[in-house]
Write a protein that holds these residues in place. Structure first.
Motif, PDB file in Angstrom:
ATOM      1  N   MET A  44       0.846  -1.186   0.000  1.00 44.82           N
ATOM      2  CA  MET A  44       0.000   0.000   0.000  1.00 44.82           C
ATOM      3  C   MET A  44       0.883   1.238   0.000  1.00 44.82           C
ATOM      4  O   MET A  44       1.933   1.255   0.645  1.00 44.82           O
ATOM      5  CB  MET A  44      -0.870   0.010   1.253  1.00 44.82           C
ATOM      6  CG  MET A  44      -2.237  -0.605   1.057  1.00 44.82           C
ATOM      7  SD  MET A  44      -2.963  -0.818   2.651  1.00 44.82           S
ATOM      8  CE  MET A  44      -4.517  -0.065   2.435  1.00 44.82           C
ATOM      9  N   LEU A  45       0.435   2.256  -0.698  1.00 43.96           N
ATOM     10  CA  LEU A  45       1.147   3.524  -0.666  1.00 43.96           C
ATOM     11  C   LEU A  45       1.001   4.144   0.713  1.00 43.96           C
ATOM     12  O   LEU A  45      -0.005   3.925   1.402  1.00 43.96           O
ATOM     13  CB  LEU A  45       0.549   4.481  -1.703  1.00 43.96           C
ATOM     14  CG  LEU A  45       0.796   4.105  -3.158  1.00 43.96           C
ATOM     15  CD1 LEU A  45       0.009   5.030  -4.062  1.00 43.96           C
ATOM     16  CD2 LEU A  45       2.275   4.184  -3.471  1.00 43.96           C
ATOM     17  N   LYS A  63       4.990   6.932  -1.829  1.00 47.39           N
ATOM     18  CA  LYS A  63       6.044   5.930  -1.735  1.00 47.39           C
ATOM     19  C   LYS A  63       5.487   4.705  -1.043  1.00 47.39           C
ATOM     20  O   LYS A  63       4.433   4.747  -0.409  1.00 47.39           O
ATOM     21  CB  LYS A  63       7.208   6.491  -0.933  1.00 47.39           C
ATOM     22  CG  LYS A  63       8.014   7.533  -1.682  1.00 47.39           C
ATOM     23  CD  LYS A  63       9.254   7.881  -0.870  1.00 47.39           C
ATOM     24  CE  LYS A  63      10.096   8.916  -1.603  1.00 47.39           C
ATOM     25  NZ  LYS A  63      11.248   9.302  -0.791  1.00 47.39           N
ATOM     26  N   TYR A  64       6.234   3.629  -1.164  1.00 46.84           N
ATOM     27  CA  TYR A  64       5.847   2.408  -0.454  1.00 46.84           C
ATOM     28  C   TYR A  64       6.664   2.292   0.824  1.00 46.84           C
ATOM     29  O   TYR A  64       7.791   2.792   0.895  1.00 46.84           O
ATOM     30  CB  TYR A  64       6.094   1.192  -1.339  1.00 46.84           C
ATOM     31  CG  TYR A  64       5.021   1.013  -2.374  1.00 46.84           C
ATOM     32  CD1 TYR A  64       3.874   0.273  -2.082  1.00 46.84           C
ATOM     33  CD2 TYR A  64       5.127   1.576  -3.626  1.00 46.84           C
ATOM     34  CE1 TYR A  64       2.883   0.113  -3.017  1.00 46.84           C
ATOM     35  CE2 TYR A  64       4.137   1.420  -4.573  1.00 46.84           C
ATOM     36  CZ  TYR A  64       3.012   0.684  -4.267  1.00 46.84           C
ATOM     37  OH  TYR A  64       2.017   0.515  -5.185  1.00 46.84           O
ATOM     38  N   ARG A  98       5.277   7.003  -9.688  1.00 39.66           N
ATOM     39  CA  ARG A  98       5.845   6.641  -8.401  1.00 39.66           C
ATOM     40  C   ARG A  98       5.144   5.394  -7.855  1.00 39.66           C
ATOM     41  O   ARG A  98       5.752   4.521  -7.283  1.00 39.66           O
ATOM     42  CB  ARG A  98       5.690   7.783  -7.407  1.00 39.66           C
ATOM     43  CG  ARG A  98       6.655   8.901  -7.624  1.00 39.66           C
ATOM     44  CD  ARG A  98       7.081   9.492  -6.288  1.00 39.66           C
ATOM     45  NE  ARG A  98       7.651   8.492  -5.400  1.00 39.66           N
ATOM     46  CZ  ARG A  98       8.900   8.071  -5.468  1.00 39.66           C
ATOM     47  NH1 ARG A  98       9.716   8.531  -6.388  1.00 39.66           N
ATOM     48  NH2 ARG A  98       9.362   7.165  -4.624  1.00 39.66           N
ATOM     49  N   ALA A  99       3.825   5.396  -8.053  1.00 44.78           N
ATOM     50  CA  ALA A  99       3.054   4.307  -7.473  1.00 44.78           C
ATOM     51  C   ALA A  99       3.413   2.970  -8.099  1.00 44.78           C
ATOM     52  O   ALA A  99       3.454   1.949  -7.423  1.00 44.78           O
ATOM     53  CB  ALA A  99       1.556   4.573  -7.639  1.00 44.78           C
ATOM     54  N   PRO A 134       7.726   0.530  -7.717  1.00 46.65           N
ATOM     55  CA  PRO A 134       8.242  -0.705  -7.108  1.00 46.65           C
ATOM     56  C   PRO A 134       7.892  -1.936  -7.931  1.00 46.65           C
ATOM     57  O   PRO A 134       8.701  -2.845  -8.070  1.00 46.65           O
ATOM     58  CB  PRO A 134       7.570  -0.744  -5.738  1.00 46.65           C
ATOM     59  CG  PRO A 134       6.713   0.436  -5.632  1.00 46.65           C
ATOM     60  CD  PRO A 134       6.874   1.295  -6.819  1.00 46.65           C
ATOM     61  N   SER A 193      -8.449  -5.931   0.593  1.00 41.01           N
ATOM     62  CA  SER A 193      -7.426  -4.942   0.265  1.00 41.01           C
ATOM     63  C   SER A 193      -6.116  -5.175   1.020  1.00 41.01           C
ATOM     64  O   SER A 193      -5.082  -4.683   0.590  1.00 41.01           O
ATOM     65  CB  SER A 193      -7.945  -3.529   0.480  1.00 41.01           C
ATOM     66  OG  SER A 193      -8.142  -3.287   1.839  1.00 41.01           O
TER      67      SER A 193
END
Ligand SMILES: Nc1ncnc2c1ncn2[C@@H]1O[C@H](COP(=O)(O)OP(=O)(O)OP(=O)(O)O)[C@@H](O)[C@H]1O
Ligand SMILES: Nc1ncnc2c1ncn2[C@@H]1O[C@H](COP(=O)(O)OP(=O)(O)OP(=O)(O)O)[C@@H](O)[C@H]1O
Ligand SMILES: [Mg+2]
Ligand SMILES: [Mg+2]
Lengths: 492, 336, 339, 325, 297
Positions: D112-113, D153-154, E9-10, E13, E205
């Motif tokens: 999740m962010l 960010k993560y 950005r999301a 990763p 989630s």
């Protein structure tokens, strides 16, 4: 001889499905015809009756009383004498069980033992009982010792028949081994076969390899591509014989769109007869003239045939007013390569006409269930092989096209009282005036052709391959795929 | 421990009930007319009506299921629609041949697959690892039915080393007394000391054996390799090395014992797969086992027979998994 | 005994170790020099991830195989370079026999599928060639030695049936089973309670005295190292930033990092914590590894890597009068300045 | 004194244990928390200490109703939260009690962010979304001293200390009254620890929070706490003002605990005290005083009668037979 | 910050993870070859109508005059009993195999994944019921269940896909449940509960997304297995129906001719073998690469 001679018969499916000769109505025909005997046997090539357990028979004037004079000195394999009582017992029990092919006896009203070697059958209606008594199923005479109190068959009991071979051992679903019955009334020739093995070998390639190496003495149902090769192989003998099997594609005459006769005719013209015969069965067969196959009386080359003609088909299609999006379902028996290829070839022809053929290979029972089930869900074309119960055209025409309220094998759902009348009449005439009967059956077939009730695709030939050491093999289409091992000898 | 086993057994029973329900459903409810099948080909409506009563198909479904369960409990899987014989009996007759094949391939899986996996893990990314990986992944990627054909073509038709099929040569089968003690041919020959027949039998089992064994060997090798790779990274393995234990000990005793859990599960699993693979190969090698039996049943739409085999396999599968679970339970970590 | 011989007992020179990662080789350890004398205890302090365990594994030649790489340097043990030994030689001659290690995590260091007894006995059989009853007897002795209660029962238990403290003692017993002369104790008390921690430290201390072992003691608690070790080294991001007699280091920390560490520890139990503010600055890629958190660092710290320098100090306390002058080293351009 | 924020009465939490013998009829229980009475005033910081496994985490889990209690009651703001419905729990309690876990890495969903991690309570309770949510989260980030661009960010892109700040921001998002800190700094390095403790202290003053702090590191407890509670095997053995307990612990266990802490002033090992023996099992705790099996000053009475808590000073109580009320 | 950069950005990763995975896979020669072959297979599947010399032969055309011809420059892989070009048919078969495998695995995931997450996330009775259900399904060897199901659904490719999905979903349920149980105990799920996040939201989630990595690995490895199973079903006559050029069906038809026309069974067999093998190799590789403990840079 010091070591017994033996022969392996490589079959494409299990050697038998029921030990009870009154019930078995399947592969057991191979085994049972070597262990049991009928009163008579029919030679469909010579078109003549051969005496077996009955040396002769007479029919009364009205055709309702049949008297059989039995052979003397016949012994069951268990040592008991064969008498008229045994005939009465066997036929009555078979009728009473009402299983398998027992319906062949349905005309019989009563059976009377006149004396130990004479038995009399009283019929309810006229029926060719000589042919019935010669049927490959359900006409066997067996010893009452093999049945227990509740009338069920005692499995694997040896010695219940009068035939030349008796049971030695068996492995269910796989093989049955028979051995020679020394006291057989027919006697034994020199070099006869002592032990017979019926073995299931479902892969055709394996069967071919077995026959090539002599591991099998005899086999059937090889693909024609193998036959071509084997013909040039000095180790084996290939014999091509007429069979009474034909391939038909039954149209659903009751359901739209095939309730339209023009459309059916169009489809019959679109079938690539010669291509199928050449490609699928390698030319070992011929296009059918009607429903009755070549080799059986009632067959006639005077009947008209639909020839492959796409132009005509197209014209008829237009005439029938079929839309461009015509799509039909054809079912065939899964696992049968010939049916599969035939369907595929047909599909590609229909595609040229803009007709989509949806072909589905199904196990026979599923296919059958579909045909008997909800009328709106039924297939449009049902492809199947047909072969005789009795060596009579009636057997070909009655079950398949005689009107039925509840369809059973009339899977074209064909309803034509005139047709019914003709074939019923033909059947009655069979035992009195065979020529008249023949004509009636031919006329009946003409009706089927006019109505295009079905595509009569081809009459097939049977191809037998025997190893070179086996002599005396003779084929009788009335007993499809049966080998009478008593007739064979082994030569080294 | 015992309680754990008891719990597992109880769960196993629940699972079997579910299995029974599904097979019942498939065998009795789905096919539209088992009675017609029972009555035989070309049967008339009266015969079918009679068969309906004979089979109890006129009763409510619940009653039918109850009877089905009772029958199962008594080991009665019903009668085959084709042969009308008890399926249990038919299964028992064709079982030994298949069990022989399956057992052989399981032994191969354990004695070839595990060492292969261990060596591969030890020599990760070395040539030997690549080769063994190629072999084991290749083995699980081969269509069993195809490799059977190819083996037959090469080793019988071209090279003529091994027989084409069957359990024994026909001559031997007819002319010699085949020992029948337990029903397992090879075993029976061994205990009766009948070496001519034994030799013949062994000669015949080679090709079907290889065909069937490839898959479990590959599967076990693959699983062992990955289990070992994980375990070799554990602290206690590093620690064991720090005590100066021989690499051999570390690998074959320390690490291997830790991988028994996943490995035994996969062996149990592979037995299930192997059983099903026999369905595809037995007919090629005319092997008179369950595989041949079920292929006839599938062709003949013999639902009770198909379901009989299914429930039988499921039963063995549940038992095997139970065995695997118990082996895993010997791992003290999961003892509760 | 000459000075040189003494030094060559255990010496690390220019050791650099890295791990392969996606981005390339990531260096995690970079030690210019580290010496331990026979019979001495050396305490290595550093925060999590500083590279303490990596150092221990490097010495034993047990770096994780695919990832870990020795880039440079040598580890001399009794005159032999351990890094040049083959794996087989390490297993046959050194590991277990001469070098032993107590692992950090007692939970994962014991093999869960063997009983305690099996694990000890296997090592005894391998190292001392004892079998059967004698082996059993010896293992019971060892368990007694680490003060485990009810040893004859305990020996048949599986690791998960024991408490953390008990497991840790078993690991110690195994490590000691062959009387190694050099022991690496990698934070043997990290996951333990303070009370159990004290017990275990006392145990190691006793054993060390009895067997005359050298010990490399790894910890992240300066006060513990101070109590336990003669010498101490402070490791920061794979580099030794300060080294010296542990008393000196604690009383008179030279490096800003050491100073922060020590200031974070209360001197007595009733004293409250004091914290110095830390600053976050950019990382100095080519400079001092501590630059980004240092309060006194200047430009030259950003540009150059400080080397370990020697700072002679007087003995910090009277009680330690054997060596009046000792050498303390620090890797900082501004060593000694207080933060 | 006005109504306490939290009042715990005779709280028990037993975990069932599966036994490994066949047909075991007697069910066994781990008595993780075994009869605890407690009061927490609004605005104070309670330090909870004790040996590993003595039930600290369990106590706070029950307090947050992450586990259901076996017996006893917990009043939060006068409401007995052991018996309220899930809805009531969400509306009244969850908002007001938040927790910061020991390991910041494991307590943040790695997929999740940061925006969603911190925003989760807001979107659940205040149904915020989109820009309003982002704005609110930015404020929170600001409050815990993280740059605004952390939003997208993560968690794994942050250092341990920063992650702990994220966790704190999430805990504070709903402006709770009580924050539970379960070993909030034990997995981060000493330097970050200082910053986090500092931050916690500031936030407390700014927002008027109440803390329950669990830590193994007594100096951390000492730094933050006003009052200290010492637990042993599921029971409270001593509680009182931090200064009093650190300077004059009265219960032998507390004393032993403090004596085992190495400190810079110590010179050699013998100054470290150990407690003899192993921790008894929480399934069958010793009779009488639970500490008597390891207590250096145990008396015969200790193994028979369970000591009651007595006041040694105003606000400072301990449960030991050595103390006379 | 603009929407697009925040999106970048999301996903960063994930992109990095992909890059790393690809990089690592690419380093092993076996896996590199496999990746190339998979790419090729996909291209073949897409462009089969363009590449195949006789696309009609893969649909409904027959060509009886050229039946059973050995490989030649006209027919690279020879022809079958109806004179159809095997090369074209095998090319089209790639399409069928890949599509059915993806569909079957996708369907199995669709059934299995939510059930697994629910079982693992909820625990208790729901867990017990779902897991017993999977146990029941898992106690059939997978091919056997598929045989049983498709033999009563009636033979067709669609039914075979359904049958495979039905016999395959429990594997995913099991894996996901295992993951979910461990994730449920992770702090961030506790944290979500402490916040008061409703259970369904926690499951879908927090838990489900975190279980996906091992599931994707499993699914990619299963593709090979599913292709093999489809082929086996077709071989038994329970899968694809003629004239669909499904590989297993080709082998099944070829059995009759294989002594005279070796090419007929050989080429489809090799096609299955290679396809299943490369998927297995890649699956194995991915598993190794995603496991941080066996990762090697
Ligand atoms: N197998 C590995 N692969 C990649 N990097 C590693 C590996 N093992 C350790 N590292 C890295 O090496 C560095 C040092 O790790 P090490 O385990 O020595 O720390 P440590 O000082 O023992 O810390 P702790 O106090 O937590 O035990 C860390 O940055 C770590 O990320
Ligand atoms: N879910 C559970 N099931 C069974 N026993 C449990 C469970 N959770 C905790 N326990 C037991 O309850 C006791 C108290 O555990 P708890 O986690 O509260 O200890 P703690 O004081 O927080 O310890 P630590 O300082 O190590 O975190 C321990 O004996 C533990 O084993
Ligand atoms: Mg470490
Ligand atoms: Mg805790």
């Amino acid at each position: 001889a010091d070591t017994p001679t033996f022969a392996v018969y490589a079959l494409n499916s299990e050697p038998l499905t029921n030990w009870d000769p009154a019930i078995e109505f399947s592969n057991g025909i191979h085994v049972h015809n070597n262990m049991y005997e009928q009163l008579l046997r029919y030679d469909s090539i010579e078109e003549k009756i051969i005496p077996m357990l009955a040396e002769s028979y007479t029919v009364s004037e009205d055709g309702l009383t049949w008297t059989f004079n039995l052979r003397a000195g016949v012994k069951f394999q268990n040592g008991d004498d064969f008498t008229a009582e045994d005939v009465k017992f066997s036929v009555e029990r078979t009728m009473q069980l009402a299983a398998g092919a027992s319906y062949i006896w349905s005309a019989v009203e009563s059976i009377n033992v006149v004396d130990p070697l004479t038995v009399e059958f009283k019929l309810a209606y006229k029926n060719p009982l000589d042919l019935v008594a010669a049927t490959g199923y359900a006409a066997f005479i067996y010893s009452s010792k093999c049945v227990n109190e509740d009338n069920t068959w005692i499995d694997e009991t040896p010695g219940c028949g009068t035939g030349p071979y008796m049971l030695r051992s068996a492995k269910w679903g796989d093989e049955v081994i028979l051995q020679k019955f020394d006291g057989y009334w027919g006697g034994w020739q020199e070099n006869s076969i002592d032990i017979v093995v019926f073995k299931k070998v479902s892969e055709t390639a394996t069967r071919r390899q077995m026959i090539e190496t002599g591991e099998a003495a005899i086999t059937v149902e090889l693909p024609y591509t193998d036959v071509e090769v084997l013909k040039n192989n000095p180790e084996v003998v290939v014999s091509v014989n007429p069979s009474l099997q034909n391939l038909i594609g039954m149209f659903n005459t009751q359901k739209a769109p095939l309730d339209n006769v023009k459309l059916r005719q169009a489809l019959a013209y679109a079938f690539p007869y010669q291509a199928v015969i050449d490609t699928v069965i390698g030319g070992y067969g011929q296009q059918s003239y009607g429903m009755v196959p070549a080799g059986l009386w009632g067959w006639s080359d005077q009947l008209p045939r639909y020839e492959y003609d796409l132009e005509k088909a197209k014209a008829l299609l237009e005439e029938a007013g079929a839309g461009s999006d015509l799509s039909l379902v054809l079912t065939y028996t899964a696992g049968n390569e010939a049916e599969k290829s035939t369907a595929e070839l047909y599909k590609s022809e229909l595609a040229k006409l803009g007709v989509n053929l949806d072909i589905r290979g199904m196990p026979w029972d599923s296919q059958w269930e579909m045909a008997l089930g909800d009328p709106s869900q039924r297939q449009d074309i049902l492809m199947m092989y047909w072969w005789p119960d009795l060596p009579s055209p009636y057997s070909f025409l009655y079950s398949t096209f005689h009107s039925e309220d509840e369809p059973l094998f009339n899977l074209a759902y064909y309803k034509n009282p005139e047709f019914d009348q003709l074939i019923d009449g033909g059947n009655e005439m069979t035992s009195s005036d065979i020529e008249a009967a023949k004509q009636m059956f031919i006329d009946a077939q003409k009706m089927l052709l006019d109505d295009a009730a079905s595509i009569f695709m081809y009459d097939r030939q049977d191809i037998w391959v025997t190893y070179k050491t086996i002599q005396g093999f003779k084929f009788n289409p009335a007993y499809p795929t049966v080998v009478f091992f008593h007739e064979l000898t082994v030569q080294n | 421990m015992t309680k754990f086993i008891l719990r597992r057994v109880l769960l196993g029973i629940i699972v079997l009930l579910g299995v029974a329900f599904i097979t019942f459903f498939v065998a009795r409810v789905v096919p539209s007319n088992p009675a017609a099948k029972w009555a035989g080909p070309r049967a008339n409506p009266e015969q079918i009506a009679k068969a309906t009563i004979e089979l109890g198909l006129d009763k409510p479904l619940v009653v039918q299921f109850g009877k089905y369960l009772m029958d199962l409990f008594r080991g009665n899987l019903g009668n085959s629609l084709r042969t009308r014989r008890p399926i249990t009996q038919e299964l028992l007759e064709s079982l030994p041949a298949t069990v022989e094949l399956v057992l052989l391939s399981t032994i191969a899986a354990v004695f070839i697959g595990i060492p292969l996996g261990v060596i591969s893990a030890k020599r990760k990314d070395k040539l030997i690892d690549h080769l063994s990986r190629l072999f084991s992944i290749g083995a699980v990627s081969l269509p069993t039915f195809w490799i059977g054909l190819i083996l037959q073509l090469v080793f019988f038709r071209i090279l003529d080393i091994f027989p084409m099929g069957g359990q024994l040569s026909t001559e031997i089968k007819i002319l010699m007394d085949i020992p029948k003690v337990t029903g397992f041919l090879i075993f029976d020959c061994l205990i009766t000391g009948n070496f001519t027949i034994l030799w013949d039998a062994l000669w015949h089992i080679v090709l079907p054996g290889i065909t069937i064994a490839l898959y479990p060997i590959g599967l076990v090798a693959r699983m062992t390799r990955s289990a070992m790779l994980e375990i070799l990274n554990e602290d206690y393995i590093t620690a064991a090395r720090s005590y100066g234990l021989k690499e051999r000990t570390v690998l074959w005793s320390y690490a291997l014992k830790n991988s028994i859990g996943p490995t035994s599960t996969v062996v149990a699993l592979s037995i299930g797969y192997t059983l099903v693979n026999t369905f595809l190969t037995e007919s090629i090698f005319t092997w008179p086992g369950i595989g041949s039996y079920i292929s006839s049943a599938v062709i003949g739409n013999d639902y009770p027979a198909i379901m009989g085999v299914t429930i039988f396999s499921a039963f063995s599968y549940v038992l095997l998994n139970l065995a695997a679970d118990i082996i895993i339970a010997l791992d003290p970590r999961v003892r509760t | 005994m000459t000075d040189q011989k003494k030094q060559s007992y255990f010496e690390i020179k220019d050791l650099s170790v890295g791990f392969r990662t996606f981005e390339g080789i990531k260096p995690v350890l970079n030690i210019e020099g580290l010496t331990i004398n026979r019979g001495e205890t050396y305490g290595l302090v550093g925060e999590s991830g500083a590279g303490k365990t990596v150092l221990a594994l490097t010495i034993l030649g047990l770096l994780p195989k695919p990832a870990g790489m020795i880039l440079n340097g040598s580890i001399l043990f009794d005159g032999v370079d351990l890094l040049k030994q083959t794996d087989k030689q390490m297993a046959e001659i050194y590991r277990g026999k001469r070098l032993a290690m107590i692992f950090q995590d007692p939970m994962s260091t014991l093999n869960p599928v063997f009983t305690v007894g099996q694990q000890i006995q296997r090592v005894i059989t391998r190292q001392e060639g004892l079998k059967g009853k004698i082996c059993l007897k010896r293992s019971l002795e060892l368990l007694d030695l680490v003060k485990l209660p009810d040893t004859s029962n305990l020996i048949d238990k599986y690791p998960h049936e024991l408490s953390g403290g008990q497991r840790q003692r078993i690991i110690i017993a195994i490590a000691l089973s062959c009387g190694a002369e050099f022991l690496i104790a990698d934070e043997p008390t990290r996951n333990l309670d303070v009370t159990i921690q004290a017990g275990i430290l006392k145990l190691i201390d006793e054993l060390q005295r009895d067997f005359k072992m050298s010990v490399l003691f790894i910890g992240n608690n300066v006060s513990l190292v101070n109590i336990f070790c003669k010498n101490a080294g402070i490791l920061y991001r794979g580099k030794l930033v300060e080294e010296g007699l542990s008393n000196c280091v604690v009383q008179n920390p030279l490096h800003p990092y050491t100073q922060t560490l020590i200031s974070a520890i209360p001197r007595s139990k009733s004293e409250k914590l004091k914290f110095s503010k830390t600053v976050i600055k950019p990382e100095a890629e080519n400079g001092c590894p501590y630059y980004s958190r240092c309060t006194i660092g200047k430009e030259d710290c950003f540009a150059h890597v400080p080397m370990l320098r020697e700072f002679p100090t007087g003995s910090p306390t009277e009680s330690l009068n054997t060596e009046t002058i000792s050498v303390q080293k620090a890797a900082c351009f501004y060593a000694g300045e207080t933060i | 004194m006005n109504q306490p924020l939290v009042k715990v009465e005779a709280l028990k939490k037993y975990f069932p244990v599966r036994s490994n013998r066949l047909f075991e009829t007697k069910k066994q229980w781990v008595k993780a928390v075994d009869g605890i009475d407690l009061m927490i005033q609004s605005g104070e910081t309670i330090g909870l200490v004790g040996e590993s496994g003595c039930g600290k985490t369990t106590l706070v889990n029950v307090l947050l109703r992450l586990e259901d209690s076996t017996e006893g009651s917990i009043f939060f703001d006068g409401l007995d939260i052991t018996r309220v419905s899930q809805k009531m729990l969400r509306d009244k309690v969850r908002k007001n009690i938040q927790i910061v876990f020991q390991d910041p890495f494991w307590s943040l969903n790695p997929r999740m962010l940061v925006r969603n991690v911190i925003g989760e309570p807001l979107s659940v309770h205040q149904k915020l979304s989109g820009l309003t949510l982002s704005e609110k989260v930015e404020n929170l980030l600001d409050m815990v001293g993280l740059p605004k661009d952390s939003l997208y960010k993560y968690p794994h892109e942050f250092s341990g200390g920063q992650r702990q700040r994220i966790a704190i921001a999430r805990a504070l998002a709903l402006e709770p009254k009580l924050v539970v800190l379960d070993e909030p700094t034990s997995s981060i390095d000493i330097l970050s620890q200082a910053q986090i403790l500092d931050l916690l202290q500031q936030l407390k003053e700014k927002l008027g929070l109440t803390y329950i702090l669990i830590s193994h590191d007594l100096s951390v407890v000492h730094y933050l706490s006003d009052r200290i509670i010492v637990m042993y095997l599921g029971k409270i053995v001593e509680q009182g003002p931090a200064e009093a307990i650190f300077s004059e612990p009265v219960h032998p266990y507390t004393q032993a605990l403090f004596n085992a802490i190495p400190s810079l002033s110590m010179r050699n090992l013998s100054e470290l005290r150990t407690i003899e023996g192993n921790v008894p099992s929480a399934i069958n705790p010793p009779t009488g005083c639970r500490f008597h099996t390891r207590c250096p000053r145990a008396m015969p009475v200790c193994s028979e009668i369970e000591p009651k808590a007595v006041f040694v000073d105003q606000d400072h109580q301990a449960a030991c037979h050595l103390l006379k009320p | 910050m603009t929407q697009s950069t925040s999106f970048l950005r999301a996903v960063q990763p994930a992109v990095r993870e992909l890059k790393v995975t690809f990089f690592l896979l690419n380093r092993n020669l076996l896996q590199r070859i496999s990746m190339v072959i998979i790419l090729l297979l996909i291209l073949i599947a897409i462009f089969a109508p363009v590449i195949a010399p006789y696309p009609g032969h893969a649909i409904s055309d027959t060509n009886p005059k050229d039946k059973l011809l050995p490989p030649s420059s006209q027919y690279f892989f020879g022809t079958d009993e109806l004179g159809r070009d095997l090369f074209s048919r095998i090319l089209f078969g790639t399409r069928i195999s890949l599509r059915t495998a993806l569909l079957a695995v996708g369907l199995a995931l669709l059934i299995g994944a939510p059930l697994g997450a629910i079982a693992g996330g909820l625990g208790g009775i729901a867990d017990e019921i779902i897991m017993r259900l999977t146990d029941i399904f898992l106690s059939f060897p997978p091919l056997l269940l598929a045989i049983a199901i498709s033999s009563f659904l009636g033979p067709s490719l669609e039914n075979a896909i359904l049958a495979i999905a039905i016999s395959w979903w429990p594997w995913y349920t099991r894996i996901i449940r295992g993951q979910a149980v461990s994730i449920r105990e992770r702090q961030f799920v506790r944290a979500a509960r402490a916040i008061g996040t409703p259970l369904p939201k926690i499951i879908f989630s927090h838990i489900l997304p975190n279980t996906l990595a091992p599931v994707i690995v499993q699914a990619s490895m299963d593709i090979g297995g599913v292709i093999l199973t489809i082929a086996s079903l077709s071989f038994l006559g329970l899968g694809a129906q003629p004239p669909i050029p499904e590989w297993g069906l080709l082998i099944s038809s070829s059995r009759t001719y294989f002594l005279n026309a070796w090419w007929y069974s050989t080429f489809p067999g090799i096609a299955i073998f290679i396809t299943v093998m490369v998927f297995n190799l890649i699956g194995d590789g991915i598993r190794e690469v995603l496991d941080p403990r066996t990762r090697k840079f």
